[in-house]
Motif scaffolding. Structure first.
Motif, PDB file in Angstrom:
ATOM      1  N   ARG A   1      -8.141   6.499  16.845  1.00 36.25           N
ATOM      2  CA  ARG A   1      -8.748   5.545  15.909  1.00 36.25           C
ATOM      3  C   ARG A   1      -7.724   5.211  14.826  1.00 36.25           C
ATOM      4  NH1 ARG A   1     -11.775   9.891  16.495  1.00 36.25           N
ATOM      5  NH2 ARG A   1     -13.539   9.773  17.928  1.00 36.25           N
ATOM      6  N   ARG A   2      -7.484   3.949  14.631  1.00 37.73           N
ATOM      7  CA  ARG A   2      -6.517   3.509  13.625  1.00 37.73           C
ATOM      8  C   ARG A   2      -7.246   2.992  12.394  1.00 37.73           C
ATOM      9  NH1 ARG A   2      -1.137  -0.077  14.714  1.00 37.73           N
ATOM     10  NH2 ARG A   2      -0.225   0.161  12.640  1.00 37.73           N
ATOM     11  N   ALA A   3      -6.859   3.517  11.240  1.00 36.30           N
ATOM     12  CA  ALA A   3      -7.501   3.101   9.997  1.00 36.30           C
ATOM     13  C   ALA A   3      -7.249   1.624   9.742  1.00 36.30           C
ATOM     14  CB  ALA A   3      -6.970   3.935   8.837  1.00 36.30           C
ATOM     15  N   PRO A   4      -8.248   0.896   9.232  1.00 32.21           N
ATOM     16  CA  PRO A   4      -8.053  -0.535   8.943  1.00 32.21           C
ATOM     17  C   PRO A   4      -7.091  -0.726   7.783  1.00 32.21           C
ATOM     18  CG  PRO A   4     -10.173   0.216   8.110  1.00 32.21           C
ATOM     19  CD  PRO A   4      -9.611   1.352   8.907  1.00 32.21           C
ATOM     20  N   ALA A   5      -6.547  -1.910   7.689  1.00 32.59           N
ATOM     21  CA  ALA A   5      -5.599  -2.234   6.614  1.00 32.59           C
ATOM     22  C   ALA A   5      -6.251  -2.006   5.262  1.00 32.59           C
ATOM     23  CB  ALA A   5      -5.145  -3.686   6.750  1.00 32.59           C
ATOM     24  N   GLY A   6      -5.520  -1.368   4.368  1.00 33.54           N
ATOM     25  CA  GLY A   6      -6.014  -1.103   3.023  1.00 33.54           C
ATOM     26  C   GLY A   6      -6.578   0.284   2.830  1.00 33.54           C
ATOM     27  N   PHE A   7      -6.918   0.973   3.906  1.00 36.04           N
ATOM     28  CA  PHE A   7      -7.527   2.303   3.801  1.00 36.04           C
ATOM     29  C   PHE A   7      -6.552   3.308   3.185  1.00 36.04           C
ATOM     30  CE2 PHE A   7      -8.192   6.467   5.997  1.00 36.04           C
ATOM     31  CZ  PHE A   7      -9.363   6.836   5.349  1.00 36.04           C
ATOM     32  N   LEU A   8      -5.324   3.358   3.700  1.00 35.22           N
ATOM     33  CA  LEU A   8      -4.344   4.298   3.172  1.00 35.22           C
ATOM     34  C   LEU A   8      -3.966   3.959   1.731  1.00 35.22           C
ATOM     35  CD1 LEU A   8      -1.985   4.710   6.277  1.00 35.22           C
ATOM     36  CD2 LEU A   8      -3.934   6.125   5.609  1.00 35.22           C
ATOM     37  N   THR A   9      -3.921   2.670   1.431  1.00 29.86           N
ATOM     38  CA  THR A   9      -3.613   2.247   0.060  1.00 29.86           C
ATOM     39  C   THR A   9      -4.681   2.721  -0.913  1.00 29.86           C
ATOM     40  OG1 THR A   9      -2.451   0.286   0.860  1.00 29.86           O
ATOM     41  CG2 THR A   9      -3.196   0.239  -1.424  1.00 29.86           C
ATOM     42  N   GLU A  10      -5.945   2.587  -0.512  1.00 26.82           N
ATOM     43  CA  GLU A  10      -7.038   3.035  -1.373  1.00 26.82           C
ATOM     44  C   GLU A  10      -7.002   4.548  -1.564  1.00 26.82           C
ATOM     45  OE1 GLU A  10      -9.265   1.204  -3.073  1.00 26.82           O
ATOM     46  OE2 GLU A  10      -8.121  -0.548  -2.414  1.00 26.82           O
ATOM     47  N   LEU A  11      -6.663   5.287  -0.507  1.00 28.56           N
ATOM     48  CA  LEU A  11      -6.531   6.739  -0.642  1.00 28.56           C
ATOM     49  C   LEU A  11      -5.405   7.089  -1.617  1.00 28.56           C
ATOM     50  CD1 LEU A  11      -6.954   8.199   2.968  1.00 28.56           C
ATOM     51  CD2 LEU A  11      -8.541   8.385   1.049  1.00 28.56           C
ATOM     52  N   ARG A  12      -4.298   6.338  -1.540  1.00 27.35           N
ATOM     53  CA  ARG A  12      -3.179   6.573  -2.448  1.00 27.35           C
ATOM     54  C   ARG A  12      -3.617   6.373  -3.913  1.00 27.35           C
ATOM     55  NH1 ARG A  12       1.092   9.515  -2.519  1.00 27.35           N
ATOM     56  NH2 ARG A  12      -0.288  10.247  -4.184  1.00 27.35           N
ATOM     57  N   HIS A  13      -4.361   5.312  -4.166  1.00 24.77           N
ATOM     58  CA  HIS A  13      -4.845   5.040  -5.517  1.00 24.77           C
ATOM     59  C   HIS A  13      -5.785   6.144  -5.996  1.00 24.77           C
ATOM     60  CE1 HIS A  13      -4.090   0.451  -4.831  1.00 24.77           C
ATOM     61  NE2 HIS A  13      -2.988   1.113  -5.106  1.00 24.77           N
ATOM     62  N   LEU A  14      -6.663   6.605  -5.098  1.00 24.19           N
ATOM     63  CA  LEU A  14      -7.616   7.659  -5.460  1.00 24.19           C
ATOM     64  C   LEU A  14      -6.881   8.954  -5.818  1.00 24.19           C
ATOM     65  CD1 LEU A  14     -10.701   8.429  -5.552  1.00 24.19           C
ATOM     66  CD2 LEU A  14     -10.360   9.311  -3.234  1.00 24.19           C
ATOM     67  N   CYS A  15      -5.898   9.309  -4.996  1.00 28.62           N
ATOM     68  CA  CYS A  15      -5.140  10.533  -5.244  1.00 28.62           C
ATOM     69  C   CYS A  15      -4.345  10.439  -6.544  1.00 28.62           C
ATOM     70  CB  CYS A  15      -4.211  10.822  -4.070  1.00 28.62           C
ATOM     71  SG  CYS A  15      -5.076  11.357  -2.581  1.00 28.62           S
TER      72      CYS A  15
END
Length: 416
Positions: free
Chosen positions: A92-106
């Motif tokens: 399963r590949r995360a949709p665009a923006g998912f990793l970016t949002e995780l980065r902001h949260l962290c």
């Protein structure tokens, strides 16, 4: 620590504590690490937050803050969030923006972001690491598997701000093995010179072919992946509201059930992918050539020939019904019949890369009369007439099980 449902991070105590793929991977290994929380992964096709929405709402990320942090866990107690940009089990590949949002949260709460790219890294997706497609940089990146082309080697890549270990603080009996390190250096040379770019080209062709098949077969609801990693979501049936199962879908999807079709290894040594529930995945090496992908994709558009065991035998049940159904329609599909022993001989010849396989006789049947592929040769040693069948290397093999018990022991009556 926070990890995601469906994740696979490994088999050691810490890694299996983060894993949430199958319960049997935990069975008998407790107690595992405490205070590990698993949350929903961003899988658009079956996401409980936005599967019915026209676009990803990033609900799986916002729920961390609005639910997990608000009700269960103080964010300042979280050491790290572990995530696979492409989940190993199910691809399963995360949709665009998912990793970016995780980065902001962290960044907001001072949490380390860890990308597990043991499977998706080292050029497999067309870039050195899958996270590079989104331009997101983690605090820690884990890699292995493809790094050594089969030799056992792994690496943990960290930011300087995270690397607080003094010399001697951590070690490994087999760390720095010179043979494995040499294999890793040679692998990186190949990946950087040609294989990574080839994965992007080949993967694009495979993706286009898979999407074409999805358009033709209603039972395929999702095509995902990137580069040489890819998978498909198989719809559960007419009751699956997310499937869009319409009139005629059952006919279009007939025969495409993931658990009954076993695709043989491609000529470039395709490794069998992981299957999870109704989702099937397939790994592909980045060293294959794009021409073979186009060839396999085109072959998938239509079945031209079915080679079967006793398709005319009423005792074979559904095989007999299949034969009658084909004969009642225009002759667009060729059928070849063999005995059980003849079929085994054909597979044996194909596996051994022999042009044909010999049988003592054809058990007194008349199959050799109806099937010109069954030919006679004279044994050079005894002078006896022997039956021969040609080698068989099919694109798809279906094993037809009449019944099976709870342990999975199947009684096989026939096959294609």
């Amino acid at each position: 620590m926070i990890a995601f449902k469906g994740a696979f991070h490994g088999r050691s105590t810490g890694a299996v504590s983060l894993t949430s793929s199958k319960s049997r991977q935990h069975a008998g290994f407790g107690p595992l690490l405490p205070d590990v929380h698993h949350i929903d992964y961003a899988y658009r096709y079956r996401c409980r937050h936005c599967a019915d929405k026209p676009a990803c709402t990033k609900g799986c990320v916002t729920s961390i803050e609005h639910d997990l942090f608000a009700r269960h866990l103080d964010p300042h107690d979280v050491a790290a969030i572990f995530v696979e940009p492409i989940q190993a089990k199910g691809l399963r590949r995360a949709p665009a923006g998912f990793l970016t949002e995780l980065r902001h949260l962290c960044d907001k709460y001072g949490i380390l972001l860890v990308f597990d790219e043991v499977q998706s890294g080292i050029g497999r997706t067309g870039k050195m690491f899958a996270c590079m497609h989104e331009g997101v940089e983690p605090d820690i990146l884990l890699t292995a598997k493809g790094l050594g082309s089969g030799m056992p080697i792994g690496a943990m890549i960290v930011r300087e701000t995270v690397d607080k270990w003094r010399n001697g603080a951590h070690g490994s009996t087999f760390g720095g093995n010179p043979v494995c390190c040499a294999a890793a250096l040679a692998t990186l040379d190949v990946v950087e010179q040609s294989a990574m770019a080839n994965a992007a080209v080949e993967g694009g062709a495979a993706q286009a072919g898979a999407e074409a098949l999805m358009a033709m077969h209603a039972c395929i609801g999702d095509v995902r992946g990137g580069g040489a990693d890819g998978g498909a979501g198989v719809r559960e049936g007419p009751h699956d509201a997310r499937a869009g199962w319409g009139p005629g879908a059952a006919h279009r999807g007939a025969g495409l059930r993931a658990r009954t079709v076993v695709v043989r290894r491609w000529e470039e040594r395709v490794a069998p992918g992981a299957a999870a529930g109704d989702r099937c995945g397939r790994h592909r090496p980045w060293a294959g050539h794009a021409g073979s992908v186009h060839h396999r994709r085109d072959r998938g558009r239509a079945v031209s020939k079915v080679v079967s065991i006793w398709a005319g035998n009423p005792g074979a049940g559904s095989l007999h019904a299949f034969r009658r159904a084909v004969e009642s329609r225009p002759p667009t599909l060729a059928i070849e019949e063999y005995s059980h022993f003849g079929m085994v001989a054909r597979f044996s010849a194909g596996a051994a890369r022999l042009p044909f396989w010999t049988l003592n006789d054809y058990q007194g049947t008349d199959l050799s009369v109806a099937n010109p592929q069954i030919r006679s040769v004279t044994c050079p040693y005894t002078g006896r007439e022997l039956a021969t069948v040609p080698a068989l290397n099919p694109d798809v093999t279906i094993v037809h099980a009449q019944r099976a018990d709870a342990e999975g022991n199947a009684q096989v009556w026939g096959g294609y």
